[in-house]
Design a protein around this motif. Structure first.
Motif, PDB file in Angstrom:
ATOM      1  N   LYS A  14       0.851  -1.209   0.000  1.00 43.98           N
ATOM      2  CA  LYS A  14       0.000   0.000   0.000  1.00 43.98           C
ATOM      3  C   LYS A  14       0.884   1.256   0.000  1.00 43.98           C
ATOM      4  CE  LYS A  14      -3.609   2.322   2.649  1.00 43.98           C
ATOM      5  NZ  LYS A  14      -4.179   2.461   3.979  1.00 43.98           N
ATOM      6  N   PHE A  37       5.004   4.137   8.489  1.00 46.93           N
ATOM      7  CA  PHE A  37       3.532   4.151   8.390  1.00 46.93           C
ATOM      8  C   PHE A  37       2.956   2.745   8.271  1.00 46.93           C
ATOM      9  CE2 PHE A  37      -0.666   4.774   6.630  1.00 46.93           C
ATOM     10  CZ  PHE A  37      -1.141   5.850   7.376  1.00 46.93           C
ATOM     11  N   ALA A  90       1.076   0.230  12.301  1.00 46.45           N
ATOM     12  CA  ALA A  90       0.041   1.008  13.018  1.00 46.45           C
ATOM     13  C   ALA A  90       0.001   2.455  12.539  1.00 46.45           C
ATOM     14  CB  ALA A  90       0.265   0.945  14.525  1.00 46.45           C
ATOM     15  N   GLY A  91       0.147   2.636  11.242  1.00 50.51           N
ATOM     16  CA  GLY A  91       0.068   3.982  10.655  1.00 50.51           C
ATOM     17  C   GLY A  91       1.122   4.924  11.186  1.00 50.51           C
ATOM     18  N   SER A 141       1.752   5.583  13.986  1.00 52.84           N
ATOM     19  CA  SER A 141       1.198   6.361  15.108  1.00 52.84           C
ATOM     20  C   SER A 141       2.171   6.373  16.282  1.00 52.84           C
ATOM     21  CB  SER A 141      -0.172   5.812  15.520  1.00 52.84           C
ATOM     22  OG  SER A 141      -0.063   4.445  15.841  1.00 52.84           O
ATOM     23  N   GLY A 158      -0.041   8.745  11.491  1.00 56.10           N
ATOM     24  CA  GLY A 158      -1.438   9.105  11.765  1.00 56.10           C
ATOM     25  C   GLY A 158      -1.582   9.922  13.041  1.00 56.10           C
ATOM     26  N   ALA A 203      -1.029  10.912  17.216  1.00 60.56           N
ATOM     27  CA  ALA A 203      -1.009  10.274  18.543  1.00 60.56           C
ATOM     28  C   ALA A 203      -1.703   8.913  18.465  1.00 60.56           C
ATOM     29  CB  ALA A 203      -1.725  11.157  19.539  1.00 60.56           C
ATOM     30  N   ARG A 204      -1.030   7.854  19.008  1.00 53.48           N
ATOM     31  CA  ARG A 204      -1.672   6.518  18.953  1.00 53.48           C
ATOM     32  C   ARG A 204      -2.875   6.532  19.882  1.00 53.48           C
ATOM     33  NH1 ARG A 204       2.353   2.094  19.718  1.00 53.48           N
ATOM     34  NH2 ARG A 204       2.987   2.815  17.641  1.00 53.48           N
ATOM     35  N   ILE A 205      -4.031   6.435  19.258  1.00 53.48           N
ATOM     36  CA  ILE A 205      -5.277   6.669  19.985  1.00 53.48           C
ATOM     37  C   ILE A 205      -5.426   5.689  21.159  1.00 53.48           C
ATOM     38  CG2 ILE A 205      -7.801   6.693  19.729  1.00 53.48           C
ATOM     39  CD1 ILE A 205      -7.097   7.592  16.693  1.00 53.48           C
ATOM     40  N   GLN A 206      -5.012   4.436  20.981  1.00 51.09           N
ATOM     41  CA  GLN A 206      -5.176   3.429  22.043  1.00 51.09           C
ATOM     42  C   GLN A 206      -4.310   3.720  23.268  1.00 51.09           C
ATOM     43  OE1 GLN A 206      -4.396   2.946  18.876  1.00 51.09           O
ATOM     44  NE2 GLN A 206      -5.244   1.063  18.017  1.00 51.09           N
ATOM     45  N   TYR A 215       4.589  13.408  22.618  1.00 52.00           N
ATOM     46  CA  TYR A 215       4.725  14.615  21.789  1.00 52.00           C
ATOM     47  C   TYR A 215       5.337  15.767  22.582  1.00 52.00           C
ATOM     48  CZ  TYR A 215       2.443  12.931  17.594  1.00 52.00           C
ATOM     49  OH  TYR A 215       2.151  12.254  16.455  1.00 52.00           O
ATOM     50  N   PHE A 244       8.557  18.000  21.627  1.00 52.34           N
ATOM     51  CA  PHE A 244       8.528  19.464  21.439  1.00 52.34           C
ATOM     52  C   PHE A 244       9.580  20.130  22.334  1.00 52.34           C
ATOM     53  CE2 PHE A 244       3.654  19.052  20.663  1.00 52.34           C
ATOM     54  CZ  PHE A 244       3.906  18.425  19.468  1.00 52.34           C
ATOM     55  N   GLY A 304      -1.568  17.669  16.604  1.00 50.84           N
ATOM     56  CA  GLY A 304      -0.465  18.323  17.312  1.00 50.84           C
ATOM     57  C   GLY A 304       0.897  17.896  16.797  1.00 50.84           C
TER      58      GLY A 304
HETATM   59  C1  HXC Z   1      -3.679   4.403  16.093  1.00 53.54           C
HETATM   60  C2  HXC Z   1      -3.709   4.566  13.807  1.00 53.54           C
HETATM   61  C3  HXC Z   1      -3.710   5.961  13.891  1.00 53.54           C
HETATM   62  C4  HXC Z   1      -3.677   6.565  15.189  1.00 53.54           C
HETATM   63  C5  HXC Z   1      -3.730   5.417  11.815  1.00 53.54           C
HETATM   64  N1  HXC Z   1      -3.735   4.272  12.519  1.00 53.54           N
HETATM   65  N2  HXC Z   1      -3.713   6.475  12.639  1.00 53.54           N
HETATM   66  N3  HXC Z   1      -3.687   3.796  14.916  1.00 53.54           N
HETATM   67  N4  HXC Z   1      -3.670   5.756  16.254  1.00 53.54           N
HETATM   68  N5  HXC Z   1      -3.667   7.892  15.349  1.00 53.54           N
HETATM   69  C6  HXC Z   1      -3.747   2.912  11.997  1.00 53.54           C
HETATM   70  C7  HXC Z   1      -5.067   2.518  11.372  1.00 53.54           C
HETATM   71  O1  HXC Z   1      -5.947   2.083  12.366  1.00 53.54           O
HETATM   72  C8  HXC Z   1      -4.638   1.424  10.447  1.00 53.54           C
HETATM   73  O2  HXC Z   1      -4.415   0.274  11.214  1.00 53.54           O
HETATM   74  C9  HXC Z   1      -3.286   1.892   9.950  1.00 53.54           C
HETATM   75  O3  HXC Z   1      -2.832   2.839  10.926  1.00 53.54           O
HETATM   76  C10 HXC Z   1      -3.340   2.586   8.616  1.00 53.54           C
HETATM   77  O4  HXC Z   1      -4.326   3.587   8.669  1.00 53.54           O
HETATM   78  P1  HXC Z   1      -5.412   3.799   7.516  1.00 53.54           P
HETATM   79  O5  HXC Z   1      -6.487   4.655   8.072  1.00 53.54           O
HETATM   80  O6  HXC Z   1      -5.816   2.461   6.955  1.00 53.54           O
HETATM   81  O7  HXC Z   1      -4.567   4.572   6.417  1.00 53.54           O
HETATM   82  P2  HXC Z   1      -5.053   5.675   5.408  1.00 53.54           P
HETATM   83  O8  HXC Z   1      -6.349   5.278   4.776  1.00 53.54           O
HETATM   84  O9  HXC Z   1      -3.893   5.906   4.500  1.00 53.54           O
HETATM   85  O10 HXC Z   1      -5.343   6.968   6.281  1.00 53.54           O
HETATM   86  C11 HXC Z   1      -4.264   7.604   6.972  1.00 53.54           C
HETATM   87  C12 HXC Z   1      -4.829   8.636   7.952  1.00 53.54           C
HETATM   88  C13 HXC Z   1      -5.886   7.994   8.867  1.00 53.54           C
HETATM   89  C14 HXC Z   1      -5.418   9.805   7.153  1.00 53.54           C
HETATM   90  C15 HXC Z   1      -3.632   9.185   8.735  1.00 53.54           C
HETATM   91  O11 HXC Z   1      -5.351   6.780   9.384  1.00 53.54           O
HETATM   92  C16 HXC Z   1      -6.304   8.858   9.975  1.00 53.54           C
HETATM   93  O12 HXC Z   1      -7.118   9.769   9.793  1.00 53.54           O
HETATM   94  N6  HXC Z   1      -5.786   8.568  11.187  1.00 53.54           N
HETATM   95  C17 HXC Z   1      -6.119   9.291  12.377  1.00 53.54           C
HETATM   96  C18 HXC Z   1      -5.545  10.665  12.325  1.00 53.54           C
HETATM   97  C19 HXC Z   1      -5.785  11.396  13.619  1.00 53.54           C
HETATM   98  O13 HXC Z   1      -6.877  11.916  13.859  1.00 53.54           O
HETATM   99  N7  HXC Z   1      -4.776  11.309  14.524  1.00 53.54           N
HETATM  100  C20 HXC Z   1      -4.867  11.818  15.852  1.00 53.54           C
HETATM  101  C21 HXC Z   1      -4.574  13.291  15.742  1.00 53.54           C
HETATM  102  S1  HXC Z   1      -4.617  14.039  17.309  1.00 53.54           S
HETATM  103  P3  HXC Z   1      -4.699  -1.200  10.661  1.00 53.54           P
HETATM  104  O14 HXC Z   1      -4.455  -2.075  11.856  1.00 53.54           O
HETATM  105  O15 HXC Z   1      -6.096  -1.199  10.173  1.00 53.54           O
HETATM  106  O16 HXC Z   1      -3.692  -1.401   9.569  1.00 53.54           O
HETATM  107  C22 HXC Z   1      -3.044  14.115  17.673  1.00 53.54           C
HETATM  108  C23 HXC Z   1      -2.831  14.793  18.973  1.00 53.54           C
HETATM  109  C24 HXC Z   1      -1.398  15.058  19.182  1.00 53.54           C
HETATM  110  O17 HXC Z   1      -2.176  13.692  17.027  1.00 53.54           O
HETATM  111  C25 HXC Z   1      -1.299  16.191  20.128  1.00 53.54           C
HETATM  112  C26 HXC Z   1       0.106  16.581  20.361  1.00 53.54           C
HETATM  113  C27 HXC Z   1       0.172  17.923  21.005  1.00 53.54           C
END
Ligand code: HXC
Length: 515
Positions: A28, A95, A98-99, A101, A131, A133-136, A145, A149, A172
């Motif tokens: 991919k 990427f 787990a993306g 993350s 992607g 911050a790892r949501i889990q 993060y 920083f 972030g």
């Molecule tokens: C855990 C994640 C993840 C995340 C992606 N994955 N982002 N796992 N935490 N944040 C995992 C998916 O579950 C998936 O796992 C694999 O990574 C690939 O992701 P896909 O969605 O299949 O890829 P794609 O279609 O290319 O889309 C990419 C993406 C999308 C646009 C980045 O994954 C996405 O929107 N992710 C979430 C983005 C987000 O909102 N992040 C949090 C931001 S808040 P599997 O097991 O199915 O392969 C943040 C706060 C930080 O970051 C604050 C700091 C100050």
């Protein structure tokens, strides 16, 4: 187990950990025109120089069945290597795992290599493809993060920090690149935003594509968040190597001195580039090429605020940072964006012992309600602050117009430029002859039998009196009026004289720049 068996087991474990997120995730990644994290590192570093660390680190997630999952290397590859023989620390988010993350241990790997970079005083290259911050892992991801920083900030001005956006960099997560010195983006691959198109649509009802919101071109030309734009990853890696060739490893080194190379004066001759008509624009980059070693100019933020040009070149083998007004765009004025662009570049050069050469040709700061309301006062102040505070050698050449605040701001003697030269075509005054004559001779013009003729006469009178370099020369505000063809020679000599420049600034914790 014998040594051989244990070594075989090690190799097996390494292969397992280096597999990334498996074949389908890698396919991919490749289908999107992207390299894998390890391929990227190997393409940037010198052959066989990469040493990987923390390959066997495992993630710390426990919830949502994470404890049953194996994430090779926890989604980030870290290590050290060399670029053209010079050491660097590097990390690349993977990427395919787990993306990319960012969980607790993923962040720990990054902060460990960042600590190494700062301790060893070598440049740091961070490749972002994640992607966010790892949501889990909840707050532990956020903590990660924050730790990154903090280190970006503490390392700022000590080691060069380079961010490469080769995939999503969302939420972030964008603030790590924003705290570093140079951000590289690649067309169609980089995606950088705080809130994505979906959130924007939900909250504000605005519709925009991912590319238009946070694609490479957007950040290179509109937001100014990116400094280098490339069409593919390999072009981007070449840009990184070129940048590293100009800058030192850290703030206690000077940039590497190379063999001097004469400019290509057949292609770039000042007398051919510079127009006779003072109203005619010209490309200041050609003037830079006419004076730079091998006519090579490595431009920074080429697509953003093009009315001011900044970038690196060499004069007699020595790296210099160049700041120049660009008459091709908005007559080279200073405005909100170009002030930000120039000020930041000047501060980088000052932090890393790179002399600053300023080429001046501007009618002043850009007037207008939009500029005033966008804060041209505080943004414009940044360039004054940056020049005043810079203690590296500062050499300024006034080519043509140097009017009003623009004259002062563009590395003037009054902001402690070390050498200020003017071409005979320089016009140094409070404002241009037309504007000045309309104000100070308003009465005479209005009362004249032929006001238009009188206006022309007074404009010419003002031009002869003030729109030249000799009034400034008479007060010593400039050091010499020079033949344009001698510009390179004057700069080279000034650099030579400034080699041991020392400035003692008043003691303070730090200043308060107009951020
Ligand atoms: C855990 C994640 C993840 C995340 C992606 N994955 N982002 N796992 N935490 N944040 C995992 C998916 O579950 C998936 O796992 C694999 O990574 C690939 O992701 P896909 O969605 O299949 O890829 P794609 O279609 O290319 O889309 C990419 C993406 C999308 C646009 C980045 O994954 C996405 O929107 N992710 C979430 C983005 C987000 O909102 N992040 C949090 C931001 S808040 P599997 O097991 O199915 O392969 C943040 C706060 C930080 O970051 C604050 C700091 C100050």
């Amino acid at each position: 187990m014998s040594l051989r068996q244990k070594t075989r087991e090690l190799k097996k474990r390494m292969q397992n950990a280096q597999q990334g997120g498996g074949m389908s995730a890698i396919e991919k990644q490749v289908s999107m025109g992207k390299l894998t994290a390890r391929e990227r590192i190997l393409a940037i570093l010198d052959q066989d120089s990469f040493h990987e660390y923390d390959l066997f680190v495992e993630h710390a997630g426990k919830d949502f069945d994470m404890d049953k999952k194996y994430l090779p290397g926890d989604g980030v590859v870290t290590g050290t290597g060399t670029v053209d023989g010079h050491p660097v620390c590097i990390y690349a988010q993977d990427f395919t795992v787990a993306g990319g993350s960012l969980g607790y241990m993923h962040a720990k790997k990054i902060t460990k290599i960042m600590d190494h970079a700062l301790k060893m005083k070598v440049p740091l290259i961070g490749i972002n493809d994640s992607g966010g911050a790892r949501i889990q892992e909840g707050v532990n991801s956020l903590a990660g993060y924050g730790e990154i920083f903090y280190r970006n900030t503490i390392s700022s001005g000590v080691i060069p920090q380079i961010s490469v956006i080769l995939g999503p960099c969302a939420g972030g997560a964008v603030y790590s690149p924003a705290l570093t010195d140079f951000v590289f983006v690649v067309d169609g691959i980089s995606k950088m935003f705080i809130t994505g198109p979906e959130v924007i649509k939900t909250v504000l009802g605005e519709e925009i594509s991912m590319e238009d919101l946070g694609g490479a071109r957007t950040h290179a030309s509109i937001s100014g968040n990116a400094h280098f734009f490339a069409y593919n990853e390999f072009e981007c890696f070449t840009q990184i190597k070129t940048l590293l060739s100009f800058i030192p490893w850290n703030n206690s080194h000077k940039p590497e001195m190379l063999e001097a190379e004469e400019p290509d004066t057949k292609e770039y001759k000042i007398s051919k580039i510079f127009p006779n008509d003072e109203k005619e624009p010209y490309d200041v980059r050609d003037i830079i090429r006419a004076i730079a070693d091998a006519s090579f100019f490595f431009e920074v933020q080429e697509l953003f605020a093009p009315n001011v040009v900044v970038g690196f070149a060499r004069i007699e083998g020595m790296t210099v940072g160049i700041v120049a007004n660009q008459p091709l765009y908005l007559a080279g004025v200073l405005d909100v964006d170009s002030s930000d662009k120039a000020a930041r570049f000047i501060r980088f050069c000052d932090a890393f012992n790179i002399p600053i050469i300023t080429l001046v040709d501007l009618p002043g700061y850009l007037p207008g309600v939009d500029q005033e309301h966008s804060g041209v006062i505080r943004h414009g102040a940044k360039i004054l602050y940056a020049y005043s505070e810079a203690t590296v050698p500062k050499i300024t050449i006034i080519l043509r117009k140097a009017y009003g605040g623009g004259y002062i701001a563009m590395g003037s003697r009054h902001l402690q430029a070390d050498f200020v030269f003017a071409w005979p075509t320089a016009e140094i005054a409070v404002m241009g002859p037309e504007g000045a004559a309309n104000i100070i001779f308003k009465k005479e013009i209005q009362e004249a039998e032929n006001p238009e003729e009188m206006r022309k006469k007074k404009v010419e009178e003002y031009r002869v009196k003030f729109a030249n370099p000799y009034v400034a020369a008479a007060y010593g505000h400039i050091d010499a009026v020079i033949d344009p063809k001698d510009t390179r020679m004057y700069i080279a000599h000034s650099l030579q004289i400034s080699t041991n420049k020392t400035v003692i600034m008043p003691e303070k914790k730090h200043g308060i720049p107009p951020f």
